[in-house]
Design a protein around this motif. Structure first.
Motif, short mmCIF file in Angstrom:
data_model
loop_
_atom_site.label_atom_id
_atom_site.label_comp_id
_atom_site.label_asym_id
_atom_site.label_seq_id
_atom_site.Cartn_x
_atom_site.Cartn_y
_atom_site.Cartn_z
N UNK A 1 -48.64 -13.04 38.55
CA UNK A 1 -47.22 -13.53 38.69
C UNK A 1 -46.31 -12.49 38.21
N UNK A 2 -45.12 -12.55 38.77
CA UNK A 2 -43.92 -11.75 38.21
C UNK A 2 -42.98 -12.49 37.43
N UNK A 3 -42.55 -11.96 36.55
CA UNK A 3 -41.33 -12.82 35.69
C UNK A 3 -40.22 -11.52 35.54
N UNK A 4 -38.85 -12.29 35.99
CA UNK A 4 -37.82 -11.54 35.65
C UNK A 4 -37.09 -11.65 34.40
N UNK B 1 -39.43 -16.83 37.96
CA UNK B 1 -40.86 -16.68 37.98
C UNK B 1 -41.45 -16.64 39.55
N UNK B 2 -42.45 -15.93 40.24
CA UNK B 2 -42.94 -16.07 41.24
C UNK B 2 -44.31 -15.63 41.09
N UNK B 3 -45.30 -16.39 41.88
CA UNK B 3 -46.70 -16.11 42.08
C UNK B 3 -46.91 -15.07 43.24
N UNK B 4 -48.01 -14.31 43.04
CA UNK B 4 -48.45 -13.11 43.89
C UNK B 4 -49.52 -13.69 44.69
N UNK C 1 -31.54 -6.15 34.34
CA UNK C 1 -32.63 -7.05 34.91
C UNK C 1 -33.93 -6.50 35.19
N UNK C 2 -35.18 -6.66 34.55
CA UNK C 2 -36.07 -6.01 35.06
C UNK C 2 -37.31 -7.07 35.31
N UNK C 3 -38.52 -6.56 35.60
CA UNK C 3 -39.70 -7.29 35.95
C UNK C 3 -40.85 -6.94 35.25
N UNK C 4 -41.71 -8.22 34.86
CA UNK C 4 -42.91 -7.89 34.02
C UNK C 4 -43.71 -8.30 35.17
N UNK C 5 -45.16 -7.89 35.38
CA UNK C 5 -46.07 -8.40 36.20
C UNK C 5 -47.52 -8.67 35.52
N UNK C 6 -48.08 -9.92 35.87
CA UNK C 6 -49.26 -10.27 34.83
C UNK C 6 -50.08 -10.44 35.97
N UNK C 7 -51.60 -10.30 35.37
CA UNK C 7 -52.66 -10.39 36.24
C UNK C 7 -53.08 -12.00 36.33
#
Length: 479
Positions: free
Chosen positions: A421-424, A435-438, A458-464
Motif C-alpha cells: 500500500x501507499x500512504x500520503x 491511503x491506497x492498496x497496490x 506532500x510525499x509518499x511512503x510505500x509498504x510491502x
C-alpha cells in the motif's frame, strides 16, 4: 639536460584567462628533429593560495610517430612524471593523478618537463599545454567525463567509512583491520550500485585512493565526500575534496557557518546525518544540536540511517522528526538515506535513488538539490517510486501554485509492491483517507486532494504486503 632556449623555434603564447574554475595558462611551442632525446623546461608561475592545478597536454605529429613525454616540478621538488601514458593530470593538496604527488602547491616558479623520445627527420610537431589554476574550492570530479551521459534514475549509497577513519574489514588471517578503499568500491560494485560517496570522519585522504580507482571502476561514480564530525552534530559533505576546517566550539550557526559556508561556496552539498540519535559517550556529537540554520544552507537530511535500522526504521532515532520540522518551516530539503557502513557489509542498505541529468558528481549534486529522489530501504532494484502532480510536469522536489479552493491531482508511480500500500504524508502527518492498496507490480494511482490553501508538503511512503516500510519519496510542494 635542459635545451637552451636560444636554439628553440617557439610559437609562444602565454596568457591568463578567466574561466569557470579559475585561471588558465596556455603554453605553446614546437619540437623538431634536433630536439630528439632532449628535455625541455617550460616555466609558469603560481600565485599564493592555489587549491589545484590541472594540465591538459596535446600535440600533433603522432601519425608520424612523434612522442612527447610530460612531467612536472614545483619550486622545491619533483612532483611526477607520466611520460607518454597520459595527456592530462591534476594535483591538489589532497589528491593527485597516479604518477604525481599530492601536497601543498607553493607559489612561485613551476616547470612543465617535456621529453622528446622520438621525432623523425623533417617533422615539426606543435604542442599545447593548458594549465588550469583553481584558487578557490570547487567540486571535484575523479573522471574527466560523466560515467554515463544518459539522463535517468541512478542508485547509490551516500554514507560509508574506510580505514581512513573507523571502517574495519577482515584481513586474510581474519583479523579486523582498517578497511582499504578498494574493498569498499569492490563491495559497492558487486552490489550493482551506480554511485557511492566515501565519507570518512573529517579527513579527505580517501580522495587520493578514489582518484586512482575511478579509471578502473568505470561503471560506478566515486564521489568525493567526508563526514564533518563535530561535538554538536555530524553532516556529510559531497563534492569538494579540499580541507574544510570543521572545528567549532558551540552548538550555534554562528560557530558552524565557517565550514557550512565553505561547502556551499564551493558548489558542494551539505546533508545532516542521523539527527535523531542521542549524543553522549556512546556516540560523540551524533545527534544534531545546531539550531537556527538559515534556509538554503542545508540541502538534504539523512532521514534513514542504515546502522540504526536494526533498532527502528520509523522511530525517533531516525531523522523523520527533524526533517518534518524543516519541511513545516517552509524549507525544501531532500530526504536521503545512507548505510553508514563501517564493515564493508551493508553498503546499499538503504539505497538512495536519484534522478540525474548525467552520472557525474555535478549530476548527483544537482539531482539531490532538485528533490527528485527516493529511498529504497532494502536496496531492491525491482522497486521504484515517483510522485507527480497530475496534468503538470511537476515531480518530487517541484512546486505548484494552488488556489484556496483548488483540487490537486497527485499520481504516485510504484513498482514491485503488489499487495502492499501507499500512504500520503501531508505536512509530516499521514492522511488515512488517501491511503491506497497496490494491486499490481507496476501501478500509477491518481488521487485528488483539496488542500484548502496555505503551504503544504506532500510525499509518499510505500509498504510491502506485511506492512513494512520499504520506499520513501520526497515531497511535492504546494504554495
Amino acid at each position: 639536460m635542459k635545451k637552451p632556449g636560444s636554439i628553440w623555434l617557439l610559437l609562444l603564447c602565454l596568457f591568463l584567462l578567466d574561466s569557470a574554475r579559475g585561471q588558465v595558462i596556455i603554453l605553446k611551442g614546437k619540437v623538431e628533429r634536433k630536439d630528439l632525446h632532449t628535455y625541455i623546461e617550460r616555466s609558469f608561475s603560481l600565485p599564493d593560495s592555489v587549491k589545484r592545478i590541472s594540465v591538459v597536454f596535446s600535440y600533433n605529429g603522432k601519425d608520424q610517430r612523434t612522442t612527447i613525454d610530460i612531467g612536472l616540478m614545483d619550486p622545491v621538488r619533483f612532483r611526477g612524471w607520466s611520460g607518454g601514458a597520459r595527456n592530462s593530470f591534476t594535483i591538489s593538496a589532497e589528491d593527485a593523478t597516479p604518477g604525481y604527488l599530492p601536497g601543498a602547491l607553493p607559489a612561485g616558479k613551476w616547470t612543465l618537463l617535456l621529453g622528446v623520445p622520438n621525432i623523425r627527420e623533417g617533422v615539426v610537431s606543435e604542442y599545447e599545454a593548458r594549465i588550469t589554476i583553481e584558487t578557490r574550492p570547487v567540486i571535484t570530479e575523479f573522471s574527466s567525463m560523466p560515467i554515463r551521459a544518459a539522463e535517468g534514475w541512478y542508485r547509490g549509497d551516500l554514507h560509508m567509512h574506510t580505514g581512513n577513519s573507523d571502517g574495519k574489514c577482515a584481513s586474510q588471517l581474519g583479523n579486523q583491520v582498517g578497511c582499504p578503499v578498494f574493498r569498499i568500491v569492490e563491495t559497492a560494485t558487486a552490489g550493482g550500485l551506480d554511485f557511492i560517496s566515501v565519507t570518512d570522519h573529517n579527513t579527505v585522504v580517501q580522495a587520493e585512493a578514489l582518484r586512482e580507482l575511478q579509471p578502473a571502476f568505470d561503471k560506478i561514480l566515486l564521489v568525493p565526500g567526508r563526514e564533518i564530525t563535530t561535538f554538536y552534530g555530524h553532516a556529510n559533505v559531497f563534492g569538494p575534496a579540499d580541507f574544510i576546517d570543521f572545528r567549532m566550539d558551540a552548538p550555534t550557526h554562528a560557530a558552524a557557518k565557517g565550514w557550512m559556508n565553505a561547502v556551499n561556496n564551493s558548489g558542494g552539498l551539505l546533508s545532516i546525518n542521523h539527527p535523531g540519535l542521542p549524543s553522549g559517550e556512546e556516540c560523540m556529537g551524533c545527534g544534531w544540536q545546531i539550531e537556527n540554520i538559515p534556509d538554503g544552507v542545508v540541502a538534504a537530511v539523512e532521514v534513514v540511517n542504515g546502522s540504526t535500522m536494526k533498532y527502528s526504521i520509523e522511530g525517533p532515532v531516525q531523522g523523520w522528526v527533524f526533517w518534518h520540522k524543516m519541511l513545516n518551516s517552509g524549507q525544501h530539503v531532500t530526504a536521503i538515506g545512507g548505510s553508514d557502513d563501517h564493515r564493508s557489509e551493508a553498503i546499499g542498505k538503504p539505497t538512495t535513488v536519484v534522478y540525474m541529468k548525467e552520472l557525474s558528481v555535478q549530476g548527483l549534486i544537482d539531482g539531490i538539490r532538485s528533490g527528485r529522489v527516493f529511498i529504497d530501504l532494502e536496496g531492491n532494484r525491482d522497486r521504484f517510486l515517483d510522485l507527480s502532480v497530475t496534468g503538470k510536469e511537476v515531480y518530487m522536489g517541484g512546486t505548484v501554485k494552488i488556489g484556496r479552493t483548488d483540487t490537486v491531482g497527485l499520481t504516485p508511480y510504484v513498482k514491485g509492491l503488489s499487495g502492499g500500500r501507499i500512504e500520503f504524508i501531508i505536512d509530516g502527518r499521514p492522511d488515512a483517507a488517501l491511503t491506497r492498496e497496490l494491486r499490481s507490480d507496476d501501478e500509477k494511482i491518481p488521487v485528488k486532494w483539496v488542500p484548502g490553501g496555505g503551504r503544504h508538503s506532500v510525499y509518499v511512503k510505500a509498504r510491502d504486503k506485511d506492512g513494512k516500510l520499504v520506499l520513501v519519496g520526497n515531497p511535492v510542494y504546494l504554495e
